[in-house]
Design a protein around this motif. Structure first.
Motif, PDB file in Angstrom:
ATOM      1  N   ASN A  83     -65.992  64.313 -60.265  1.00 48.61           N
ATOM      2  CA  ASN A  83     -65.910  63.029 -60.975  1.00 48.61           C
ATOM      3  C   ASN A  83     -64.763  63.037 -61.981  1.00 48.61           C
ATOM      4  O   ASN A  83     -63.957  62.106 -62.039  1.00 48.61           O
ATOM      5  N   LYS A  87     -61.282  60.820 -61.822  1.00 52.60           N
ATOM      6  CA  LYS A  87     -60.826  59.976 -62.943  1.00 52.60           C
ATOM      7  C   LYS A  87     -59.368  60.298 -63.288  1.00 52.60           C
ATOM      8  O   LYS A  87     -58.554  59.401 -63.523  1.00 52.60           O
ATOM      9  N   ARG A  88     -59.046  61.598 -63.278  1.00 52.77           N
ATOM     10  CA  ARG A  88     -57.682  62.022 -63.597  1.00 52.77           C
ATOM     11  C   ARG A  88     -56.682  61.504 -62.554  1.00 52.77           C
ATOM     12  O   ARG A  88     -55.595  61.042 -62.900  1.00 52.77           O
ATOM     13  N   ASP A  91     -56.508  57.547 -63.331  1.00 56.17           N
ATOM     14  CA  ASP A  91     -55.987  57.110 -64.639  1.00 56.17           C
ATOM     15  C   ASP A  91     -54.664  57.769 -65.039  1.00 56.17           C
ATOM     16  O   ASP A  91     -53.769  57.108 -65.547  1.00 56.17           O
ATOM     17  N   MET A 110     -67.371  60.498 -56.999  1.00 56.11           N
ATOM     18  CA  MET A 110     -66.122  59.760 -57.207  1.00 56.11           C
ATOM     19  C   MET A 110     -66.207  58.301 -56.749  1.00 56.11           C
ATOM     20  O   MET A 110     -65.380  57.477 -57.138  1.00 56.11           O
ATOM     21  N   LEU A 113     -65.934  55.355 -59.203  1.00 55.56           N
ATOM     22  CA  LEU A 113     -64.598  55.298 -59.825  1.00 55.56           C
ATOM     23  C   LEU A 113     -63.606  54.557 -58.938  1.00 55.56           C
ATOM     24  O   LEU A 113     -62.875  53.686 -59.407  1.00 55.56           O
TER      25      LEU A 113
END
Length: 381
Positions: A83, A87-88, A91, A110, A113
């Motif tokens: 997760n 996100k990395r 974003d 994931m 997201l």
């Protein structure tokens, strides 16, 4: 002299600017894989495959005139870490598309997201929950756990087997497999007379296997799991002197399973992609050149055996590349639509025909029934 130095400085600045522009103009393929941990024998060939083909595609000029850039993270077979990496990728790395999750747990961690961010995501994991119900931005390349259960039961029915013991892993893949197996059993006239589970880190499964052995009427055993667990179960099975037909799901479709299980793997039957028997396919099979081409390239590059898991990564990357080419851009909505419109794509896993209601695009014919004989994969009879 000053003028020359100024010219050099301007030239250097322009060169740096051009390099920066080129870097910014790469097509970013994001990936979170289980390269270490219990699922490493899935994630390791997946990463090797992505690295090999990104390099190959770039040497041939890239895609839509741009180079590919692989941005990957290792979740260590820990779904909760996936997760954070997902996100990395979205974003910070601002990837154009994601190929992988290795496991169902990682994929599902994931999923919210990518759905929220609107990033196309091609998963390399097995459970049907990934694509049912259909999620707008999520697709997958491997056959589902439900298909694996159906293919196994189809084979059992052919051999007159009706009473079966199910032995499933408590992981996301194993538990989804258990649910799907229980859901389709009656359709094939199968009665699950025993239903045991094991943990993915268990090193001794003899208590559960002994219970199965002592259950009256059992005609065959079906193990549903991935990673090292199924090999431990297979060795324990033989150590207890159990001789009933032993079936596995597609989560063990790699040479690593045969190596880990040793002689205990002899006679094991399982559904798998044509990739494992590429050289044994009929000459006119449309999958033969694709499967053989990938298998030969992987062996030549990495000096190791091919696995269906690496094949899932090959299919995922090629589906992404094909969609970007058809979309003519990396616009996420256009790429998503192009993936969903995929028709007649021949991959290592089968013939892929996606639609708005099917984000996997494979049917039961994409599975081959295999048997391990003499430490090798053979087409089961």
């Amino acid at each position: 002299m000053k003028f020359k130095l100024k010219q050099l400085a301007v030239g250097a600045a322009l060169a740096v600017g051009t390099l920066a522009a080129m870097a910014a103009d790469t097509i970013k393929i994001g990936s979170v894989l289980s390269v270490t941990g219990p699922a490493a024998f899935l994630g390791d060939p997946e990463l090797k495959t992505l690295q090999m083909y990104v390099e190959d595609i770039n040497k041939k000029g890239g895609v839509i005139g741009r180079q590919l850039e692989l941005v990957h993270y290792d979740d260590g077979s820990d779904a909760s870490k996936a997760n954070g990496f997902g996100k990395r990728l979205i974003d910070d790395d601002k990837v154009d598309i994601i190929v992988g999750g290795t496991t169902t747990g990682a994929t599902m961690s994931m999923a919210p997201l990518v759905e929220k961010a609107g990033v196309p995501f091609i998963s390399l994991a097995g459970a049907v929950v990934i694509v049912e119900p259909v999620k707008k931005w999520i697709f997958k390349t491997p056959h589902t756990d439900r298909m694996a259960a159906e293919k196994v039961f189809e084979d059992m029915k052919k051999h007159g087997i009706t009473k079966v013991a199910l032995f499933s892993e408590t992981s996301g893949f194993g538990q989804s497999g258990k649910k799907e197996t229980m859901g389709v059993a009656s359709k094939y006239g199968i009665d699950l007379v025993a239903n045991e589970t094991y943990g993915p880190k268990d090193t001794d499964m003899s208590p559960q296997l002994t219970k199965i052995r002592n259950t009256a009427g059992v005609q065959a055993v079906f193990i549903f799991g991935l990673g090292q667990g199924p090999a431990i179960a297979t060795k324990g099975y033989k150590q207890l002197g159990m001789t009933l037909p032993l079936y596995h799901a597609h989560g063990v479709a790699s040479e690593e399973f045969i190596k880990l299980s040793g002689p205990a793997a002899e006679g094991v039957r399982l559904p798998a992609a044509a990739l494992l028997v590429a050289d044994k396919l009929a000459a006119n099979d449309p999958q033969k050149p694709v499967a053989q081409g990938y298998a030969n390239a992987f062996k030549a590059k990495w000096k190791t055996d091919v696995s269906t898991f690496g094949g899932h990564a090959y299919d995922g990357l090629m589906l992404a590349v094909d969609a970007i080419k058809r979309a003519g851009s990396t616009d996420k909505a256009k790429v998503r639509d192009a993936i969903e419109a995929t028709k007649g794509f021949v991959g290592t896993g089968g013939l892929v025909n996606m639609s708005a209601t099917d984000h996997m695009g494979l049917d039961l014919s994409a599975f081959k029934m295999l048997e391990i004989k003499g430490g090798d994969w053979t087409l089961a009879k």
